[in-house]
Design a protein around this motif. Structure first.
Motif, short mmCIF file in Angstrom:
data_model
loop_
_atom_site.label_atom_id
_atom_site.label_comp_id
_atom_site.label_asym_id
_atom_site.label_seq_id
_atom_site.Cartn_x
_atom_site.Cartn_y
_atom_site.Cartn_z
N ASP A 281 0.83 -1.21 0.00
CA ASP A 281 0.00 0.00 0.00
C ASP A 281 0.86 1.26 0.00
O ASP A 281 0.60 2.22 -0.74
CB ASP A 281 -0.91 0.02 1.23
N ALA A 282 1.90 1.25 0.83
CA ALA A 282 2.76 2.44 0.95
C ALA A 282 3.51 2.71 -0.35
O ALA A 282 3.60 3.86 -0.81
CB ALA A 282 3.74 2.26 2.11
N VAL A 283 4.07 1.67 -0.97
CA VAL A 283 4.82 1.84 -2.22
C VAL A 283 3.88 2.25 -3.35
O VAL A 283 4.18 3.15 -4.15
CB VAL A 283 5.58 0.55 -2.57
N PHE A 284 2.72 1.60 -3.41
CA PHE A 284 1.73 1.93 -4.45
C PHE A 284 1.30 3.38 -4.33
O PHE A 284 1.20 4.09 -5.34
CB PHE A 284 0.53 0.99 -4.31
N ASN A 285 1.03 3.86 -3.12
CA ASN A 285 0.64 5.25 -2.93
C ASN A 285 1.71 6.21 -3.45
O ASN A 285 1.41 7.23 -4.07
CB ASN A 285 0.38 5.53 -1.45
N ALA A 286 2.97 5.88 -3.18
CA ALA A 286 4.06 6.74 -3.64
C ALA A 286 4.14 6.75 -5.17
O ALA A 286 4.34 7.81 -5.78
CB ALA A 286 5.39 6.29 -3.04
N LEU A 287 3.98 5.59 -5.80
CA LEU A 287 4.14 5.49 -7.24
C LEU A 287 2.98 6.12 -8.01
O LEU A 287 3.17 6.59 -9.13
CB LEU A 287 4.31 4.03 -7.65
N ILE A 288 1.77 6.12 -7.44
CA ILE A 288 0.63 6.72 -8.14
C ILE A 288 0.46 8.19 -7.78
O ILE A 288 -0.37 8.89 -8.37
CB ILE A 288 -0.69 5.98 -7.86
N GLY A 289 1.25 8.69 -6.81
CA GLY A 289 1.14 10.09 -6.43
C GLY A 289 0.03 10.38 -5.45
O GLY A 289 -0.54 11.47 -5.44
N ASN A 290 -0.28 9.42 -4.58
CA ASN A 290 -1.31 9.65 -3.56
C ASN A 290 -0.68 10.41 -2.39
O ASN A 290 -0.46 9.87 -1.31
CB ASN A 290 -1.91 8.32 -3.08
N HIS A 291 -0.42 11.69 -2.60
CA HIS A 291 0.23 12.52 -1.59
C HIS A 291 -0.64 12.72 -0.36
O HIS A 291 -0.14 13.10 0.70
CB HIS A 291 0.59 13.88 -2.18
#
Length: 411
Positions: A281-291
């Motif tokens: 979840d944490a890596v995915f958020n970073a890669l999609i730009g979920n700031h």
């Protein structure tokens, strides 16, 4: 004489706090200060459950510093200025299995799925935050909880308001004001998370009279063998860590990802599968730009005797909207700006997760290699709300760029 006002006792207001429909304790508000105390009857039960990891079972009362993180997070910032008694509104729906009763109130008599079904015009009133037709209050003001998530009942065809203590089944979520195609953004990112094997909350796209919105299935609600909806208890990581929602962003002094992994490691059993999910979840958020993903975006779900990481609600890309904050709410290593990440930041991130650097590097690269293709395929799929959508196209470009940067750092 001005100083004498402090000698006047503050008016004390009380709410009975119920968990699974049984009285667990009393919440008080004296002036601006909260207090909570478990009742003796609750503590005497052999299967008594704590409201929060930050409010362990004990006879001693909790002061404002101890009680505020859980209740402020649950009730959207309780203060003396927002009518305390309103939180005990008979229709109130909070996260988890907590409910409130004011003085002289009783729980509504159990009813079999009592719902006021709404027409399209009334649903539009909710989305526009207008007074409902035939009423004087908006749902946002009548219900406790976050203002951007409206608890409703959805039966697959109709949307309604729960009555008589009936649990809601979904959250109705409209686009944030001024965010172009925000609903399509969230729909695309949530669908992409499912394609990647993550576990987002089940989300459906809908529209009424041209106004788009999402219906997000509540993961803290279940249906029993008799077909009756039941509440499960949950709390977000800010509540469990005893962190006030005002400091949920790391750059505002809140906790980072490492305390989140430590919390889950202590709370979940078995912990490893849940930690792997949090990692993704944490890596995915970073890669999609979920700031916008902050500590309070993650939750613990108490399902029976198990404590697990709740499904994530809701993935979306803030980075493609220039007007929104460019900083990530949760740093990778010590960096809040994704474009300035270095390999050492990912190494510090790995150290905070408790996984080895080699395992972390391998999994990050696996996600960075497969995500761009999955995003392109999803965007080109026909018949979806995000098919050919300009914002979804920008998300695909951003993902492609960020994944390439990550592969260059770690590959």
């Amino acid at each position: 004489m001005r100083g004498s006002a402090s000698l006047v006792p503050a008016r004390v207001r009380e709410l009975q706090v119920l968990l699974f429909g049984r009285r667990a304790g009393t919440l008080t508000l004296a002036g601006q200060r909260l207090g909570f105390r478990y009742c003796a009857e609750w503590l005497a039960q052999p299967d008594a459950m704590a409201l929060s990891l930050s409010l362990p079972l004990q006879a001693q009362p909790f002061d404002d510093h101890q009680a505020r993180p859980f209740f402020a997070g649950l009730l959207a910032q309780v203060t003396a200025r927002n009518d305390f008694a309103r939180l005990a509104h008979p229709g109130s729906e909070c996260a988890g299995a907590v409910r409130f009763l004011g003085a002289g109130q009783e729980l509504p008599a159990a009813q079999a799925h009592a719902v006021r079904w709404l027409g399209d015009a009334e649903v539009l009133d909710l989305l526009e935050d207008r007074p409902m037709r035939g009423g004087t209050q908006t749902l946002r003001r009548a219900l406790a909880g976050a203002p951007d998530r409206l608890p409703v009942v959805f039966d697959g065809a109709r949307i309604g308001l729960p009555l008589g203590g009936t649990p809601s089944s979904h959250f109705l979520r409209a686009a944030l004001p001024g965010v172009e195609h925000g609903v399509a953004n969230a729909a695309f990112c949530t669908a992409l998370a499912q394609v990647m094997g993550l576990r987002p909350a089940q989300t459906q796209f809908h529209a009424v009279q041209g106004r788009p919105f999402l219906l997000v299935e509540r993961y803290d609600r279940v249906v029993d063998a008799a077909g009756r909806p039941q509440r499960l208890h949950q709390e977000d990581f800010c509540q469990a860590l005893g962190v006030s929602p005002e400091t949920r962003y790391q750059h505002q002094g809140g906790p980072g990802l490492a305390p989140c992994f430590d919390l889950l490691r202590r709370a979940a059993r078995p912990a490893r599968p849940q930690l792997l999910r949090l990692f993704d979840d944490a890596v995915f958020n970073a890669l999609i730009g979920n700031h916008a993903a902050h500590t309070g975006s993650f939750s613990l779900l108490y399902a029976g005797k198990e404590t697990i990481l709740a499904p994530f609600d809701t993935f979306w890309s803030a980075a493609v909207h220039p007007a929104l904050a460019p900083k990530m709410a949760l740093a990778i290593g010590s960096q809040y700006d994704f474009s300035r990440l270095q390999a050492r930041d990912w190494e510090r991130f790995a150290d905070g997760t408790g996984f080895s650097r080699e395992h972390s590097r391998s999994r990050i690269l696996e996600l960075a290699e497969s995500l761009p293709l999955a995003a392109r395929r999803l965007h080109s799929a026909a018949g979806r709300v995000y098919s050919g959508n300009a914002v979804a196209e920008r998300i695909v470009a951003l993902i492609t760029q960020r994944c390439a940067l990550t592969r260059g750092l770690l590959g």
